[in-house]
Design an enzyme around this catalytic site. Sequence first.
Site, short mmCIF file in Angstrom:
data_model
loop_
_atom_site.label_atom_id
_atom_site.label_comp_id
_atom_site.label_asym_id
_atom_site.label_seq_id
_atom_site.Cartn_x
_atom_site.Cartn_y
_atom_site.Cartn_z
N SER A 78 0.80 -1.22 0.00
CA SER A 78 0.00 0.00 0.00
C SER A 78 0.83 1.28 0.00
O SER A 78 0.77 2.08 -0.94
CB SER A 78 -0.96 0.00 1.19
N ASN A 99 5.65 -0.95 3.65
CA ASN A 99 4.71 -0.55 4.71
C ASN A 99 5.43 -0.43 6.05
O ASN A 99 5.00 0.31 6.93
CB ASN A 99 3.59 -1.57 4.83
N ASP A 249 -4.00 0.85 -5.61
CA ASP A 249 -2.58 0.72 -5.33
C ASP A 249 -2.01 -0.64 -5.71
O ASP A 249 -0.83 -0.77 -6.00
CB ASP A 249 -2.30 1.01 -3.85
#
Length: 451
Positions: A78, A99, A249
């Site tokens: 993401s 992340n 995404d």
Amino acid sequence: MLGKFNYLPMCHLLLISALFGFVSMHSIRKDNKLLLFLMDGFRWDYFDRKELNLPGFQRMIREGSKAEYLVPDFPSLSYPNYYSIMTGLHCEDHGMVGNYMFDTKHNESFLIGINKAQYHSYWWDDGEPLWVTAEKQGKRTYFYHWPGCEVTIRGVKPTYCLKYPILGYPKLKDMQNAISEGLELFSNGSAEVVGIYVELPDKYGHKYGPSSQQLNQKLEEIDAEMGKLLDELETRHLRDEVNVMIFSDHGMTEVSPNRVINITDYIDTDDLRVVLDAGANVYIWPNPGKLDKVYNDLVAMDNPHLTVLKKEDIPDKWYYRNHYRTSPILLVAESGWYITTPLLPQYYSYFGSGPMQGTHGFDNFEIDMRGIFLATGPDVAQNVVLKGFSNIHIYQVMCYMLGINPSPNDGEWGAVHGILPEDVSSATSTVADYVTLMVVMTISALIGAML
């Protein structure tokens, strides 16, 4: 008063006048507004499901442009791709390489949703997201639940940022409220950009799996809001001044506890300084002098579903190797497999719903990792379907629609040719060529007049 300038040759005057007219005609355009939707985890082929009824999205596609798919940056996670989309930069250029990250210069970790260090500007300042570019050029930007909008980046914040909820995640009602507020902001002239983060496809894909009925139902609920949005834009007479752009995404693929790669028994934890993340990717910073040992221990697993890479061996195609935050050792699982680590030894489970059924983060060229792109509005060609392209090419399109100059980026106009009704790349080039010629001819004319 003009002296000799009164005697410029008529041919030069006519040429200069024509060139000024050409440049004005091609470089001045109406600056439209932009409504953005970041649909987390919306896989490229959800639109094609026969069991799904998505009239809202289908109407958008008919009235605008769509890519067959959107290629995420590596890793197909993401935060890296939130930033690749919004900056037009690959991960190795904008520095958001996971992340979960470790910064050796600051000796701090970026742990989404856990630590305050993630809001330090240095994590973000290597790239310039759209809202910073827009604010610096006088545009007012409003973002709802959008990750990173609360951070001061290059000294700038959006006009408004509704932070991601401290507890839970944005629900359908939050999306509805954001749309309603955003349209009012456009109507009353308060905003030029509104961005809305929608996490539902990702949450339901993780929890129930990308093929689940629960996810399908949620997609249909989101679709209904898209149909209402188009109707409301028409009611408010905004269709001719608001471009709507939707992208994701990354995609999603099925996983299960039956496909797990456990590295714990093959490495000595005393050799490790930092180990981050689990699942599709694991990032390892060995203690000084232990890099080769840790690497060789992992290679000795001889697991056909696991790729073990030193930083210098990361493939060029991933545009990931050349940032100092990229870990010395990178582990990448085969699509559909899950890596567990000494710090995270258990397969991830959702409380009350059992083991996770879907995830992402794998090689970004895997089909299931593909995302979506579609757009509609006054600056968008109608009923156009483009071949798939990388998400780094979107930033420049957003800047064009807003009439602002983009920050330096990795995007190429050729990759998105067809989205806009006109060929922006050649128009820009033509204007630049004529401006140069105009300057040369003006100087020539002035010199000629003074002779």
